[in-house]
Design a protein around this motif. Structure first.
Motif, PDB file in Angstrom:
ATOM      1  N   LEU A  30       0.829  -1.195   0.000  1.00 40.35           N
ATOM      2  CA  LEU A  30       0.000   0.000   0.000  1.00 40.35           C
ATOM      3  C   LEU A  30       0.868   1.251   0.000  1.00 40.35           C
ATOM      4  O   LEU A  30       1.873   1.332   0.711  1.00 40.35           O
ATOM      5  CB  LEU A  30      -0.926  -0.011   1.214  1.00 40.35           C
ATOM      6  N   ALA A  31       0.454   2.223  -0.797  1.00 35.28           N
ATOM      7  CA  ALA A  31       1.244   3.444  -0.957  1.00 35.28           C
ATOM      8  C   ALA A  31       1.058   4.359   0.244  1.00 35.28           C
ATOM      9  O   ALA A  31      -0.066   4.603   0.689  1.00 35.28           O
ATOM     10  CB  ALA A  31       0.810   4.180  -2.227  1.00 35.28           C
ATOM     11  N   LYS A  32       2.167   4.858   0.783  1.00 39.11           N
ATOM     12  CA  LYS A  32       2.104   5.813   1.899  1.00 39.11           C
ATOM     13  C   LYS A  32       2.013   7.222   1.317  1.00 39.11           C
ATOM     14  O   LYS A  32       3.019   7.890   1.109  1.00 39.11           O
ATOM     15  CB  LYS A  32       3.333   5.659   2.794  1.00 39.11           C
ATOM     16  N   GLN A  33       0.788   7.688   1.083  1.00 36.42           N
ATOM     17  CA  GLN A  33       0.584   8.965   0.421  1.00 36.42           C
ATOM     18  C   GLN A  33      -0.328   9.918   1.188  1.00 36.42           C
ATOM     19  O   GLN A  33      -0.500  11.064   0.789  1.00 36.42           O
ATOM     20  CB  GLN A  33      -0.010   8.741  -0.980  1.00 36.42           C
ATOM     21  N   LEU A  34      -0.936   9.472   2.273  1.00 35.84           N
ATOM     22  CA  LEU A  34      -1.942  10.281   2.945  1.00 35.84           C
ATOM     23  C   LEU A  34      -1.329  11.160   4.026  1.00 35.84           C
ATOM     24  O   LEU A  34      -0.419  10.751   4.755  1.00 35.84           O
ATOM     25  CB  LEU A  34      -3.018   9.386   3.570  1.00 35.84           C
ATOM     26  N   THR A  35      -1.846  12.383   4.121  1.00 32.52           N
ATOM     27  CA  THR A  35      -1.457  13.331   5.156  1.00 32.52           C
ATOM     28  C   THR A  35      -2.705  13.765   5.922  1.00 32.52           C
ATOM     29  O   THR A  35      -3.810  13.263   5.675  1.00 32.52           O
ATOM     30  CB  THR A  35      -0.755  14.547   4.541  1.00 32.52           C
TER      31      THR A  35
END
Length: 603
Positions: A17-22
């Motif tokens: 899973l991509a770590k893209q959330l802030t």
């Protein structure tokens, strides 16, 4: 304790899973999943039947109750940042069997919840086109005489659109949800500003009633808060994205707390305005907000309010479908479901197969079935998850796991780290590994006792722990037994207290006895502030709501849970990843994880 590494999954977590959330992304998910079209109806129903002008306090109390669960979610999501939400926390803290039931209940919750939301979109969309029967033929509901069902093509199409967005990528789908949520929030702000203007012009007729501010008494206000409590559920969708957050220890608590605060503030402001524009007994229970504006000559406002309800439902649909594939993925990683659900698409970095499966099932249900009568089953899944999360906080604080399971594929890294620790302990290079009972190291023993006393005080451990264990010999096994039994008796006391208080048909003597015993167990467990009082209050509220959901709802849920037990017995247990797991001390988990990760990079 820091971040608890979920070592049973480490061979797979990085595959993915991509770590893209802030924080802004998390706020969009939280607000979008929480504020549904229900608030546009709840305002009228609760004011007419329960709270009257005190509706604002009902929303406030419900918000505080929801915040208790939100704080528990925030702590576990930041300490155990992995997909799966309540299922994941239950797996770590309670065990595989209980975790399976929680995950199985969540599958039901999100499936029925998503289908119910989708089914409610087409009537609101029809109002925007001019009336109930104004949708184009290919979108309008159609009655099938032979099957005696009403199909809803619009609901199914919207589910497929949302499924496509979720498959594109987490950042892209979150952006779309943020846009839709912004439109909903703007509609609510319009209600607040325009309604306030009308209120000042007309003198707030809803507050000048002879019945006063509490026409149904304090009990009515509290009954209203129990009803509107379900307007706050949705922040658990934020926790389900923990594995995709860039900085989970900082961003998850901020995202959950901010989203809940925004929702509570909007709910309270809308209720303040609407109950002031129209007397509570004159509210339209179906369209309270638009009818309140229409009564003051602003019929055109209905289009803005309907747009808000439509966008709220679309945003809630996305929030309902987002967590499900991640829960399926977490369960598949543990071997409890087929590995098909654990596959992560390399390009979009989301569980596409699980997302498509979720979309197909939800679209099918929303197309052929009116699931509104099953809405209570959604509440059971939510409250069970909330309760288990609060229990997990207590366990993680007071009875954290001594050992954690690793997949056998990491045996080389496990042997390497274990050998290093053994060598250091023998050579004396790492004195922290020596036992506190080693008489040759009296200074070290004293330091360990002082350190553990300080840790116990900082963690607000039970008084029985501090006085009976730390002041005497350092008996870790006895401490864990004391804490474990205290948590169990606490839960038993809460269940007995709420069951006796909620069922008036129980004979008076038995009710009083159960309430007394339950209250004693509840009060005698812990006496320190915040933790554990916060999760205890959360468990108490959730169990009370669970018991009062009704016999019919529990009968339906029991059938589903029984099906889950059968699946677990005949598939989950025989395929569980724990069958060939290697258990290592929890203190070594981080180093084993880093060692295996660096080995993969070198390879």
């Amino acid at each position: 304790m820091g971040v608890l590494v979920d070592s049973r999954k480490e061979g797979l977590v990085l595959h993915g899973l991509a770590k893209q959330l802030t924080v802004p992304h998390l706020i969009a998910i939280g607000v979008g999943s929480t504020i549904g079209a229900g608030v546009y109806i709840l305002v009228g129903t609760v004011a007419r039947e329960h709270a009257g002008p005190a509706l604002t306090f009902s929303f406030l109390i419900a918000g505080i109750a929801a915040a208790l669960s939100a704080f528990c979610y925030a702590e576990l999501a930041s300490r155990c940042p992995s997909a799966g939400s309540a299922y994941h926390y239950s797996y770590i803290c309670v065990g595989e069997g209980v975790a399976w039931l929680i995950g199985w209940a969540l599958i039901l919750e999100y499936t029925i919840g998503g289908a119910a939301v989708a089914r409610g979109i087409s009537p609101n969309l029809a109002l925007l086109f001019g009336g109930e029967n104004s949708l184009p033929f290919f979108l309008a509901r159609q009655y099938i005489p032979g099957l005696d069902i009403v199909v809803d093509p619009c609901a199914a199409i919207l589910v497929f659109i949302v499924t496509g967005l979720l498959c594109v990528g987490i950042k892209e789908s979150t952006l779309a949800q943020a846009i839709v949520t912004t439109a909903n929030v703007c509609a609510m702000i319009f209600v607040i500003i325009a309604g306030s203007y009308l209120g000042y012009q007309t003198g707030w007729v809803g507050y000048g009633l002879p019945t006063g501010y509490f026409p149904f008494g304090v009990d009515g206000m509290l009954a209203g808060s129990a009803t509107v409590f379900f307007a706050y559920i949705g922040f658990d969708s934020v926790a389900s994205t923990a594995e995709e957050v860039k900085n989970p220890q900082r961003d998850l608590p901020l995202g959950i707390a901010t989203a809940l605060s925004i929702c509570c503030g909007l709910y309270m402001l809308v209720s303040v305005v609407i109950v002031g524009l129209v007397p509570y007994y004159a509210m339209d229970p179906d369209t309270p907000i638009s009818s309140a504006f229409a009564s003051h000559g602003m019929q055109w406002a209905a289009y803005i309010i309907t747009t808000g309800a439509f966008t709220a439902l679309c945003s809630t649909l996305m929030g309902s479908m987002l967590p499900q594939p991640r829960i399926l993925m977490a369960m598949a990683r543990d071997g409890l479901l087929p590995s098909f659900f654990s596959d992560v698409n390399k390009r979009s970095q989301v569980p596409v197969k699980g997302t498509l499966t979720t979309g197909i099932v939800a679209a099918s249900l929303s197309f052929v079935m009116d699931v509104s009568q099953l809405a209570g089953m959604v509440s059971v899944g939510t409250l069970l998850a909330f309760t288990m999360v609060a229990i997990s906080v207590l366990i993680l604080r007071y009875v954290p796991p001594d050992e954690v399971p690793f997949p056998s594929s990491l045996q080389e890294s496990i042997d390497s780290v274990t050998l290093r620790y053994s060598t250091q302990a023998i050579s004396g290079k790492n004195p922290e590994i020596g036992t506190s009972g080693d008489s040759s190291q009296p200074l070290l023993r004293e330091k360990i006792i002082v350190a553990e006393k300080q840790e116990a005080q900082a963690s607000c451990l039970p008084q029985a722990y501090v006085s009976n264990v730390l002041e005497g010999a350092l008996d870790e096994e006895n401490r864990r037994k004391v804490a474990g039994w205290t948590i169990m008796l606490l839960c038993v006391g809460i269940f007995g207290l709420t069951l006796a208080a909620s069922n008036l048909w129980i004979p008076g003597l038995i009710r009083l006895t159960c309430c007394g015993v339950g209250g004693v167990l509840l009060l005698s467990g812990f006496i320190c502030p915040f933790v554990p009082l916060l999760p205890i209050a959360c468990i108490l509220i959730n169990v009370y709501l669970l018991i009062n959901l009704g016999t019919a709802t529990w009968a339906r849920v029991s059938v589903w849970l029984l099906m889950g037990v059968v699946v677990y017995v005949f598939y989950g247990r025989s395929h569980s990843s724990l069958l060939d797991a290697v258990y290592v001390p929890a203190a070594h988990a981080d180093e084993i994880y880093r060692s295996s990760a660096s080995g993969d990079m070198l390879a």
